[in-house]
Enzyme design. Sequence first.
Site, short mmCIF file in Angstrom:
data_model
loop_
_atom_site.label_atom_id
_atom_site.label_comp_id
_atom_site.label_asym_id
_atom_site.label_seq_id
_atom_site.Cartn_x
_atom_site.Cartn_y
_atom_site.Cartn_z
N CYS A 2 0.83 -1.20 0.00
CA CYS A 2 0.00 0.00 0.00
C CYS A 2 0.86 1.25 0.00
O CYS A 2 2.03 1.21 0.35
CB CYS A 2 -0.87 0.01 1.23
SG CYS A 2 -1.73 -1.53 1.52
N ARG A 27 3.16 0.44 -5.99
CA ARG A 27 3.34 -0.37 -4.78
C ARG A 27 2.12 -1.23 -4.47
O ARG A 27 2.23 -2.23 -3.76
CB ARG A 27 3.59 0.54 -3.59
CG ARG A 27 4.84 1.33 -3.69
CD ARG A 27 4.87 2.37 -2.62
NE ARG A 27 4.90 1.75 -1.31
CZ ARG A 27 5.99 1.68 -0.55
NH1 ARG A 27 7.11 2.19 -0.97
NH2 ARG A 27 5.96 1.11 0.62
N TRP A 75 -3.39 -2.42 -1.27
CA TRP A 75 -3.14 -3.77 -1.77
C TRP A 75 -3.71 -4.69 -0.69
O TRP A 75 -3.17 -4.78 0.40
CB TRP A 75 -1.64 -3.98 -1.95
CG TRP A 75 -1.29 -5.29 -2.59
CD1 TRP A 75 -1.27 -5.59 -3.92
CD2 TRP A 75 -0.86 -6.48 -1.91
NE1 TRP A 75 -0.87 -6.90 -4.11
CE2 TRP A 75 -0.62 -7.46 -2.90
CE3 TRP A 75 -0.67 -6.83 -0.58
CZ2 TRP A 75 -0.20 -8.75 -2.60
CZ3 TRP A 75 -0.25 -8.12 -0.27
CH2 TRP A 75 -0.02 -9.06 -1.27
N ASN A 100 -0.57 1.33 6.39
CA ASN A 100 0.15 0.26 5.70
C ASN A 100 0.56 -0.76 6.75
O ASN A 100 0.96 -0.37 7.85
CB ASN A 100 1.44 0.77 5.05
CG ASN A 100 1.18 1.58 3.81
OD1 ASN A 100 0.04 1.73 3.39
ND2 ASN A 100 2.24 2.11 3.23
N GLY A 101 0.55 -2.03 6.40
CA GLY A 101 0.98 -3.05 7.35
C GLY A 101 -0.20 -3.88 7.81
O GLY A 101 -1.27 -3.87 7.20
N GLU A 483 15.35 -16.87 -12.40
CA GLU A 483 14.91 -15.47 -12.51
C GLU A 483 14.11 -15.28 -13.81
O GLU A 483 13.10 -14.57 -13.82
CB GLU A 483 16.15 -14.55 -12.47
CG GLU A 483 15.90 -13.08 -12.70
CD GLU A 483 14.91 -12.43 -11.73
OE1 GLU A 483 14.55 -13.02 -10.72
OE2 GLU A 483 14.48 -11.31 -12.04
N LYS A 487 10.24 -13.97 -13.95
CA LYS A 487 9.80 -12.81 -14.76
C LYS A 487 8.63 -13.20 -15.64
O LYS A 487 7.65 -12.48 -15.74
CB LYS A 487 10.93 -12.28 -15.66
CG LYS A 487 12.06 -11.55 -14.99
CD LYS A 487 11.72 -10.16 -14.52
CE LYS A 487 11.26 -10.18 -13.09
NZ LYS A 487 12.24 -10.07 -12.07
N GLU A 490 5.43 -13.77 -13.56
CA GLU A 490 4.93 -12.53 -12.96
C GLU A 490 4.14 -11.67 -13.93
O GLU A 490 3.10 -11.13 -13.58
CB GLU A 490 6.13 -11.66 -12.55
CG GLU A 490 6.61 -11.80 -11.17
CD GLU A 490 7.74 -10.82 -10.93
OE1 GLU A 490 7.57 -9.96 -10.07
OE2 GLU A 490 8.80 -10.90 -11.59
N HIS A 506 15.21 -36.49 -13.44
CA HIS A 506 14.69 -36.88 -12.11
C HIS A 506 13.23 -36.46 -11.94
O HIS A 506 12.73 -36.41 -10.83
CB HIS A 506 15.57 -36.28 -11.01
CG HIS A 506 16.98 -36.74 -11.09
ND1 HIS A 506 17.36 -38.02 -10.78
CD2 HIS A 506 18.10 -36.11 -11.52
CE1 HIS A 506 18.66 -38.16 -10.98
NE2 HIS A 506 19.13 -37.00 -11.43
N LYS A 605 4.99 -3.83 -5.41
CA LYS A 605 6.40 -3.52 -5.21
C LYS A 605 6.59 -3.26 -3.72
O LYS A 605 5.70 -2.70 -3.08
CB LYS A 605 6.71 -2.24 -6.00
CG LYS A 605 8.18 -1.98 -6.18
CD LYS A 605 8.66 -2.51 -7.49
CE LYS A 605 10.12 -2.30 -7.70
NZ LYS A 605 10.66 -3.33 -8.60
C1 F6R Z 1 10.20 -9.90 -8.70
C2 F6R Z 1 10.35 -9.00 -7.59
C3 F6R Z 1 10.21 -9.56 -6.23
C4 F6R Z 1 11.20 -8.88 -5.28
C5 F6R Z 1 10.97 -9.37 -3.84
C6 F6R Z 1 11.98 -8.78 -2.90
O1 F6R Z 1 10.35 -9.25 -9.92
O2 F6R Z 1 10.55 -7.83 -7.74
O3 F6R Z 1 10.39 -10.94 -6.21
O4 F6R Z 1 12.49 -9.18 -5.69
O5 F6R Z 1 9.68 -9.00 -3.43
O6 F6R Z 1 11.94 -7.40 -2.90
P1 F6R Z 1 13.17 -6.52 -2.44
O7 F6R Z 1 14.28 -6.77 -3.40
O8 F6R Z 1 12.68 -5.11 -2.48
O9 F6R Z 1 13.51 -6.99 -1.06
#
Ligand code: F6R
Length: 610
Positions: A2, A27, A75, A100-101, A483, A487, A490, A506, A605
């Site tokens: 949030c 966010r 969020w 937030n939280g 990774e 991506k 996501e 396996h 985010k």
């Molecule tokens: C994926 C992504 C998330 C963050 C994860 C950790 O694209 O962005 O998996 O990497 O939430 O976030 P940070 O790096 O901010 O601790």
Amino acid sequence: MCGIVGAVAERNVVEILIEGLKRLEYRGYDSAGVALLTDQGEFSRVRRIGKVQALADAITDDNGKGTTGIAHTRWATHGGVTENNAHPHASSDRIAVVHNGIIENFADLRMRLRDKGYTISTDTDTETIAHTVHSLLEAHDSLLGAVQEAVSQFHGAYGTVIMDREDPSRVIVARSGSPLVIGLGVGENFIASDQMALLPVTRRFIFLEEGDVAEITRREVNIFDVDGHPVVREIVESTVEHDAGDKAGYRHYMLKEIYEQPTVVRNALAGRVSLDGLVPGIFGDNADALLSQIKHVQIIACGTSYHAGMTARYWLEQYANVSCNVEIASEFRYRKSVVHPNSLLVTISQSGETADTLAALRLAKELGYTSSLTICNVAGSSLVRESDMAFMTKAGAEIGVASTKAFTTQLGAFLMLTLALGQHNGMSDVDRTDILTGLQSLPAKLEETLELAQEIEDLAEEFADKHHSLFLGRGEQYPIAMEGALKLKEISYIHAEAYASGELKHGPLALIDDEMPVIVVAPNNELLEKLKSNVEEVRARGGIMYVFADKDAHFESDETMRVINVPHCAASVAPIVYTLPLQLLSYYVALIKGTDVDQPRNLAKSVTVE
Ligand code: F6R
């Protein structure tokens, strides 16, 4: 997660709040709301499901007036995505709250509040903040006093801003586990969960510390620590670029951030490393002496940052002769672990606010690590402030939810840490030279790699109707495959799994058919022949492959395999170089599928709740 914005000013603050919300929208974004108060005590509250624009469209001359205001993008954690659950929440037509939280003891609080005659009208934990503060107003001569007592009843994490309809001159803010930053203006002051929200109105910030409660008026900011004592916190001049929130002509932030990688990697290396070696002191004033004692590294992170840590393990053990464990923060924090002697704890985080990573750092402090280092992208963030050493990735603001440039700069940081630890642990000259020359040419290699964009855009068409995919890599390219898979899932919502290709037989080989594209990361290294055998295993089962390979690896395209030649690079930096084509692939697949690239569904985010 949030986002919070608040303001106490002489002018109408509605535009400042809406612009702030837009800058925080990345966010968290299932609903948004604003509460406004005029000097004459006129109060309005507007909330809408969906993007901030839906809220902006609902603001009129009648409901959009106020010199004091609080606003929020949500969020959802507690309660579904409904207008009724959107913030700000209110109590008795008097108190308005954004938060937030998570208030973990909200169920107990609800029971107590019901006993006191309050009606609970939302599914949220936040509503209990509003009623609790309201219930304490009578016993205190100020909103500040009521909030100070209220927070002592909350368990969990909160960054919260509270407004009293009967007093438009101030807002009270409280921080515990969720970041808040005060923005200082002239005759007006602001509050937000991230300085990005306030950059259009100020560059002077105070980052609140854990347990702080502050009273913000137009001309004053009074801060009280966790024990209620007045404290003075440092004023920081922001160095974040004002236009960090612009797309600079790119269709999406994610694409802009992918293309920024040569530049930000160049910035991250500049003044820190050259062909002669590392510049002394780059990890901090006393860091060099401290790093010379380190024999073991424990890395903690989440998501993409965890993949950077996984890659670093290969480097630290192979080049620096330092043993290394890597663990997901949410696992580490809830199990008993054994600390090796002379151990360095390394947390990695783009945001510096990830709740699990922060909790793991706090736990680790009690466990006897020699020191803690954070590799982080946000100056002033909680991880930076609470770690013994901080190494900034210098990627610049990352807005796209899917992390791209933060990841590649994290990897650059880890190569520098590998050099720093390697010099005390017998790193060979060959390896040292490979890393130094690799880093030197890295920005140019990344530029060259981005030239593959058109070819990757073309092949993305072949993924658009697929529901599953498999990513394969070996050695330090295994985390890069992970990774790449993260991506793709996501932002395109295609199920993607990554395997160390030696694991194929396996289990996952059972999945192979022509509906399951297999993406292979194949630089020309000592594991190439092994990888080629794995490729044959897939081919023999009718699998369709997309191989990102060095030209010298001699893969040939045919009807079951499409080869994309990645520029040749030093072995040490290959994981960074091979990341880019996978980012581009997920981007273009998402584009074809028409998903919300920068704000993929259900994600946020900066994950500031557990
Ligand atoms: C994926 C992504 C998330 C963050 C994860 C950790 O694209 O962005 O998996 O990497 O939430 O976030 P940070 O790096 O901010 O601790």
